[in-house]
Design a protein around this motif. Structure first.
Motif, short mmCIF file in Angstrom:
data_model
loop_
_atom_site.label_atom_id
_atom_site.label_comp_id
_atom_site.label_asym_id
_atom_site.label_seq_id
_atom_site.Cartn_x
_atom_site.Cartn_y
_atom_site.Cartn_z
N SER A 278 0.86 -1.19 0.00
CA SER A 278 0.00 0.00 0.00
C SER A 278 0.89 1.23 0.00
CB SER A 278 -0.91 0.02 1.23
OG SER A 278 -1.72 -1.15 1.30
N MET A 279 0.45 2.25 -0.73
CA MET A 279 1.26 3.46 -0.86
C MET A 279 0.31 4.66 -0.96
SD MET A 279 4.35 4.22 -3.57
CE MET A 279 3.55 3.16 -4.78
N ASN A 280 0.50 5.65 -0.09
CA ASN A 280 -0.39 6.81 -0.03
C ASN A 280 0.38 8.10 0.12
OD1 ASN A 280 -2.73 5.19 -0.04
ND2 ASN A 280 -2.77 5.04 2.18
N ASP A 281 -0.14 9.17 -0.46
CA ASP A 281 0.29 10.51 -0.07
C ASP A 281 -0.22 10.74 1.35
OD1 ASP A 281 1.58 11.13 -2.40
OD2 ASP A 281 -0.10 12.21 -3.28
N THR A 282 0.67 11.20 2.23
CA THR A 282 0.35 11.27 3.66
C THR A 282 0.84 12.59 4.24
OG1 THR A 282 0.67 8.87 3.79
CG2 THR A 282 0.60 10.08 5.88
N THR A 283 0.04 13.15 5.15
CA THR A 283 0.48 14.31 5.92
C THR A 283 0.49 13.93 7.40
OG1 THR A 283 -1.78 15.20 6.08
CG2 THR A 283 -0.42 15.97 4.25
N LEU A 284 1.55 14.34 8.10
CA LEU A 284 1.73 14.04 9.51
C LEU A 284 1.96 15.35 10.26
CD1 LEU A 284 4.27 11.09 9.10
CD2 LEU A 284 1.78 10.90 9.28
N GLN A 285 1.17 15.60 11.29
CA GLN A 285 1.41 16.75 12.16
C GLN A 285 2.47 16.36 13.19
OE1 GLN A 285 -1.99 18.66 13.89
NE2 GLN A 285 -3.24 18.46 12.04
N LEU A 286 3.62 17.02 13.14
CA LEU A 286 4.70 16.71 14.07
C LEU A 286 4.43 17.33 15.44
CD1 LEU A 286 7.82 17.20 11.76
CD2 LEU A 286 6.46 15.14 12.15
N PRO A 287 4.92 16.71 16.51
CA PRO A 287 4.72 17.29 17.85
C PRO A 287 5.38 18.66 17.94
CG PRO A 287 5.48 15.01 17.98
CD PRO A 287 5.62 15.42 16.55
N PRO A 288 4.75 19.58 18.67
CA PRO A 288 5.35 20.93 18.81
C PRO A 288 6.61 20.88 19.65
CG PRO A 288 3.43 20.70 20.23
CD PRO A 288 3.48 19.47 19.39
N GLN A 289 7.57 21.73 19.32
CA GLN A 289 8.80 21.84 20.07
C GLN A 289 8.78 23.12 20.90
OE1 GLN A 289 12.41 20.50 17.77
NE2 GLN A 289 11.04 20.81 16.05
N ASP A 290 9.67 23.21 21.84
CA ASP A 290 9.73 24.37 22.72
C ASP A 290 9.94 25.64 21.92
OD1 ASP A 290 9.43 22.67 24.84
OD2 ASP A 290 11.57 22.55 25.30
N GLY A 291 9.07 26.63 22.15
CA GLY A 291 9.19 27.91 21.47
C GLY A 291 8.69 27.92 20.04
N GLN A 292 8.13 26.80 19.58
CA GLN A 292 7.67 26.74 18.19
C GLN A 292 6.31 27.40 18.05
OE1 GLN A 292 7.71 22.81 16.40
NE2 GLN A 292 5.97 23.32 15.10
N LYS A 293 6.15 28.20 17.01
CA LYS A 293 4.87 28.82 16.70
C LYS A 293 4.27 28.14 15.48
CE LYS A 293 6.16 33.38 18.50
NZ LYS A 293 6.30 34.83 18.18
N GLY A 294 3.01 27.78 15.59
CA GLY A 294 2.37 27.10 14.49
C GLY A 294 2.60 25.61 14.53
N ILE A 295 2.16 24.93 13.50
CA ILE A 295 2.24 23.47 13.40
C ILE A 295 3.11 23.09 12.22
CG2 ILE A 295 0.92 21.35 13.09
CD1 ILE A 295 -1.49 22.80 14.25
N GLU A 296 4.05 22.20 12.45
CA GLU A 296 4.89 21.70 11.35
C GLU A 296 4.26 20.41 10.81
OE1 GLU A 296 9.47 20.31 10.28
OE2 GLU A 296 8.96 20.96 12.32
N ILE A 297 4.06 20.38 9.51
CA ILE A 297 3.43 19.23 8.86
C ILE A 297 4.44 18.59 7.91
CG2 ILE A 297 1.59 18.46 7.32
CD1 ILE A 297 -0.16 20.65 8.39
N ALA A 298 4.62 17.30 8.06
CA ALA A 298 5.49 16.52 7.17
C ALA A 298 4.64 15.88 6.10
CB ALA A 298 6.27 15.47 7.96
N CYS A 299 4.89 16.22 4.85
CA CYS A 299 4.16 15.66 3.72
C CYS A 299 5.07 14.70 2.96
CB CYS A 299 3.68 16.76 2.77
SG CYS A 299 2.63 18.00 3.54
#
Length: 335
Positions: A138-159
């Motif tokens: 199985s193979m899919n385009d995927t987005t993952l919300q990474l855990p927030p780090q100290d002092g990080q603003k916003g959400i980092e998404i791994a595509c």
């Protein structure tokens, strides 16, 4: 399930042509309504002019937008059917929500950390599934919300592309191989530290020539000794030391020396991993747990934003959005 045959390319090109002709004819109808609206406005027939403008707007909002999306989706399907399809014994395409992979599968792989307690932290899009030499793929385009780090603003998404392969037998291995830039160092260290069964290995001692991170579970009967000296780059950059015990010199009457606390990688595995990391334009990460192989290639996608105003070309069917998939199959076969 479908099989790639000699007529697949012709069938896909016929589908593309039909979608394009529908879209072009609709555009011509809209153009005709616009011309009619202008003519009726000139002769001061305001009601017919307004009706023509409303008809054109309605067509553009409803059918035109949908058919543009259908045409782009048809190009994506044709591209995957003619690039990934020939590499599989049989395959099936899925446009929405992916296919064959669940959020639980991503979590079980213990490969990429995701933000917990929020909806949509793991999402799937374009996908293709099938089989190859008895293995379910199985193979899919995927987005993952990474855990927030100290002092990080916003959400980092791994595509990226997530590939899951069920192997025909248990490998009796539990290891991870990560690109050095797939995750921020602090996030990677914290995530791997929360999994004490996985110990860091020196990538060069493991046999890899590339700069990458290797984590693996020790052999059940491996001795545990003091950590060794810091390893060469990139291991030394990570702030972690190789957990493998150095060779132990046996004395008189002592047990034989333990050469390594980890199992070795075969040349075919080393070659497949090297090919994957060398050829990809993305950032790969590999997880092997028992009889399941998971590969995530960040910044690589199956679906692309193809132009919807140009007629179909043979180049669409020749484009391969994931050429490194062949190396993933080689890796699966060698495990």
């Amino acid at each position: 399930m479908r099989k790639f045959t000699g007529s697949t390319r012709k069938e896909e090109m016929a589908k593309l042509t039909n979608c394009y002709l529908k879209l072009r004819n609709l555009s011509l109808i809209q153009l005709g309504l616009l011309v009619a609206a202008l003519i009726t406005a000139i002769v001061k027939a305001m009601l017919p002019s307004v009706l023509c403008m409303l008809g054109m707007a309605l067509l553009r909002i409803t059918l035109h937008r949908k058919w543009r999306q259908d045409y782009r989706q048809a190009i994506t399907d044709a591209t995957l059917a003619c690039s990934v399809g020939p590499k599989l014994d049989q395959f099936e395409l899925s446009a929405k929500g992916g296919t064959g992979i669940s959020p639980g599968d991503v979590s079980d792989a213990e490969l990429i950390p995701v933000r917990e307690g929020v909806n949509g932290n793991i999402a799937f899009y374009q996908g293709i599934s099938g089989s190859w030499r008895g293995m379910e793929i199985s193979m899919n385009d995927t987005t993952l919300q990474l855990p927030p780090q100290d002092g990080q603003k916003g959400i980092e998404i791994a595509c990226g592309v997530w590939i899951r392969i069920v192997l025909p037998k248990d490998t009796c291995r539990n290891f991870r191989i990560l690109s050095i830039d797939i995750l921020p160092d602090d996030l990677r260290r914290a995530y791997m530290k929360s999994r004490p069964a996985l110990r860091k290995r020196d990538e060069q001692k493991a046999g890899f020539r590339e700069k990458l991170y290797v984590y693996e579970e020790r052999l059940p009967d491996a001795p545990v000794s003091a950590p060794s000296a810091p390893d060469p780059v990139p291991a030394s950059l990570s702030g972690e030391s190789d957990a493998a015990a150095p060779p132990v010199v046996s004395g008189a009457g002592s047990a034989p020396a333990a050469v390594s606390a980890f199992p070795s990688f075969s040349n075919t595995v080393l070659s497949a991993v090297s090919g994957l990391f060398r050829k990809t334009s993305g950032k790969p990460a590999i997880s092997v747990k028992g009889n399941v192989l998971n590969v995530f290639i960040r910044d690589q996608l199956l679906a692309h934003n193809y132009p919807a105003n140009s007629k179909p070309e043979e180049s669409y069917l020749q484009f391969d959005p994931i050429p490194e998939f062949r190396d993933v199959l080689r890796l699966a076969e060698s495990l």
